[in-house]
Design a protein around this motif. Sequence first.
Motif, PDB file in Angstrom:
ATOM      1  N   GLY A   1      -1.587   0.463   6.240  1.00 36.86           N
ATOM      2  CA  GLY A   1      -1.928   1.780   5.830  1.00 36.86           C
ATOM      3  C   GLY A   1      -1.597   2.045   4.347  1.00 36.86           C
ATOM      4  O   GLY A   1      -2.160   2.849   3.737  1.00 36.86           O
ATOM      5  N   HIS A   2      -0.494   1.773   3.980  1.00 40.57           N
ATOM      6  CA  HIS A   2       0.159   1.868   2.664  1.00 40.57           C
ATOM      7  C   HIS A   2      -0.580   1.179   1.584  1.00 40.57           C
ATOM      8  O   HIS A   2      -0.387   1.524   0.443  1.00 40.57           O
ATOM      9  CB  HIS A   2       1.534   1.869   2.684  1.00 40.57           C
ATOM     10  N   ALA A   3      -1.504  -0.010   1.974  1.00 40.70           N
ATOM     11  CA  ALA A   3      -2.105  -0.433   1.070  1.00 40.70           C
ATOM     12  C   ALA A   3      -3.720  -0.029   0.926  1.00 40.70           C
ATOM     13  O   ALA A   3      -4.135  -0.600   0.017  1.00 40.70           O
ATOM     14  CB  ALA A   3      -2.082  -2.065   1.387  1.00 40.70           C
ATOM     15  N   LEU A   4      -4.030   1.120   1.562  1.00 40.56           N
ATOM     16  CA  LEU A   4      -5.190   1.705   1.592  1.00 40.56           C
ATOM     17  C   LEU A   4      -5.267   2.695   0.486  1.00 40.56           C
ATOM     18  O   LEU A   4      -4.239   3.382   0.030  1.00 40.56           O
ATOM     19  CB  LEU A   4      -5.593   2.340   2.921  1.00 40.56           C
ATOM     20  N   SER A   5      -6.505   2.904  -0.112  1.00 40.40           N
ATOM     21  CA  SER A   5      -6.725   3.919  -1.231  1.00 40.40           C
ATOM     22  C   SER A   5      -6.601   5.286  -0.645  1.00 40.40           C
ATOM     23  O   SER A   5      -7.027   5.560   0.604  1.00 40.40           O
ATOM     24  CB  SER A   5      -8.150   3.886  -1.719  1.00 40.40           C
ATOM     25  N   PHE A   6      -6.020   6.193  -1.493  1.00 39.09           N
ATOM     26  CA  PHE A   6      -5.950   7.648  -0.827  1.00 39.09           C
ATOM     27  C   PHE A   6      -7.355   8.442  -0.820  1.00 39.09           C
ATOM     28  O   PHE A   6      -7.726   9.201   0.135  1.00 39.09           O
ATOM     29  CB  PHE A   6      -4.963   8.382  -1.652  1.00 39.09           C
ATOM     30  N   SER A   7      -8.186   8.093  -1.564  1.00 43.15           N
ATOM     31  CA  SER A   7      -9.511   8.876  -1.576  1.00 43.15           C
ATOM     32  C   SER A   7     -10.437   8.229  -0.857  1.00 43.15           C
ATOM     33  O   SER A   7     -11.654   8.712  -0.727  1.00 43.15           O
ATOM     34  CB  SER A   7      -9.602   8.741  -3.182  1.00 43.15           C
TER      35      SER A   7
ATOM     36  N   THR B   1     -10.687   1.989   1.576  1.00 38.90           N
ATOM     37  CA  THR B   1     -10.755   0.747   0.888  1.00 38.90           C
ATOM     38  C   THR B   1      -9.417   0.368   0.511  1.00 38.90           C
ATOM     39  O   THR B   1      -8.372   1.137   0.453  1.00 38.90           O
ATOM     40  CB  THR B   1     -11.612   0.738  -0.314  1.00 38.90           C
ATOM     41  N   VAL B   2      -9.202  -1.206   0.166  1.00 38.35           N
ATOM     42  CA  VAL B   2      -7.944  -1.336  -0.167  1.00 38.35           C
ATOM     43  C   VAL B   2      -7.621  -0.740  -1.588  1.00 38.35           C
ATOM     44  O   VAL B   2      -8.421  -0.817  -2.418  1.00 38.35           O
ATOM     45  CB  VAL B   2      -7.850  -2.938  -0.285  1.00 38.35           C
ATOM     46  N   GLY B   3      -6.520   0.010  -1.876  1.00 32.74           N
ATOM     47  CA  GLY B   3      -6.134   0.546  -2.964  1.00 32.74           C
ATOM     48  C   GLY B   3      -4.807   0.084  -3.582  1.00 32.74           C
ATOM     49  O   GLY B   3      -4.529   0.569  -4.759  1.00 32.74           O
ATOM     50  N   ASP B   4      -3.997  -0.403  -3.056  1.00 37.90           N
ATOM     51  CA  ASP B   4      -2.999  -1.314  -3.320  1.00 37.90           C
ATOM     52  C   ASP B   4      -2.695  -2.585  -2.889  1.00 37.90           C
ATOM     53  O   ASP B   4      -3.171  -3.116  -1.969  1.00 37.90           O
ATOM     54  CB  ASP B   4      -1.800  -0.220  -3.239  1.00 37.90           C
ATOM     55  N   ASP B   5      -1.701  -3.317  -3.418  1.00 35.41           N
ATOM     56  CA  ASP B   5      -1.301  -4.652  -2.890  1.00 35.41           C
ATOM     57  C   ASP B   5      -0.394  -4.769  -1.744  1.00 35.41           C
ATOM     58  O   ASP B   5       0.701  -4.255  -1.880  1.00 35.41           O
ATOM     59  CB  ASP B   5      -0.707  -5.223  -4.209  1.00 35.41           C
ATOM     60  N   TYR B   6      -0.860  -5.081  -0.755  1.00 35.75           N
ATOM     61  CA  TYR B   6      -0.176  -5.263   0.722  1.00 35.75           C
ATOM     62  C   TYR B   6       1.122  -6.007   0.239  1.00 35.75           C
ATOM     63  O   TYR B   6       2.195  -5.805   1.110  1.00 35.75           O
ATOM     64  CB  TYR B   6      -1.075  -5.997   1.510  1.00 35.75           C
ATOM     65  N   PHE B   7       1.117  -7.112  -0.775  1.00 36.99           N
ATOM     66  CA  PHE B   7       2.248  -7.992  -0.816  1.00 36.99           C
ATOM     67  C   PHE B   7       2.874  -7.507  -1.940  1.00 36.99           C
ATOM     68  O   PHE B   7       3.883  -8.321  -2.438  1.00 36.99           O
ATOM     69  CB  PHE B   7       1.456  -9.351  -0.976  1.00 36.99           C
TER      70      PHE B   7
END
Length: 277
Positions: free
Chosen positions: A167-173, A176-182
């Motif tokens: 959830g925290h790797a998803l884009s706010f807007s 889609t993926v918005g940040d690096d899970y790793f």
Amino acid sequence: MASAPPDWNEANRRHWNERVPIHVASAFYDVEGFVAGHRQVEPFEIDELGPLGELRLAHLQCHFGLDTLDLVRLHPGLIGVGLDFSDQAVAAARSLARRVGLDDRCSFVHGDVMAAASLLDPSSFDVVYTGKGALGWLNDLAGWAASALALLKPGGFLYLSEFHPVGHALSFSEPTVGDDYFRTEPWVDETAGSYADESAVTEHNLAVCWNHPISSVLTALLGAGFEIRFFHEFDYTLFRLNEWLVDDGHGHWRWPSESARLPLMYSLKAFRPAGPG
Ligand SMILES: C[S@@+](CC[C@H](N)C(=O)[O-])C[C@H]1O[C@@H](n2cnc3c(N)ncnc32)[C@H](O)[C@@H]1O
């Protein structure tokens, strides 16, 4: 990418202290509803925790005690001890315990979760409960897992119910993926207000937290000596994590389409082995 300032834990403590009165007064936490008998813990948590009567439960990072008190109220005979490093949270939790008449079975201790085993009685708890925004504030999961294990009696269990790192790797807007899970670097955030009241005026905004991949959590627990009994994933979360999530009107934020989802929460139960060692 930003690295953690040397005093990150103290910055986080100031951040949380300032937010306690905001949260106590917020519609999000709905303290009056809780006093009137509304449930605070999630139905899946109650099911997965199982019967807790006559047991001793430690709640790590208990905030101002709503979940701790709810579990104690739900299970007559359960003894609860909450721990939090925010003195404001602990004071508010003690006050709420008195208000709902549970201060004979539920107490609150001020201190850092990494020192839990020296602040609470080691090897004395049947259950360690934690989560819903707890692990992200820690950068040493091996130390955390060792602390939790040390609190438990042999045969006791840790129950963790937490926001999913996906959830925290998803884009706010957009979904889609918005940040690096790793990512291993922390998020160093200075947003004013709170998830419980976005319009709240705040001064201590610096917050430093980490997104722990599931593999890091499981590896920490196994490394400490836990035996994992189950691991579950859920398709909803409990606050407006991203602007495209849909509020179902029951305090759950869900995917816009049932045919394209990723996990937003998870839970697990892990036992301290009953035998020696
Ligand atoms: C989101 S809250 C916990 C979730 C809780 N279920 C709730 O929503 O009421 C996070 C809590 O962790 C506490 N916390 C953060 N870092 C901590 C640490 N190192 N030791 C103890 N408590 C900590 C904060 O003070 C805060 O009360």
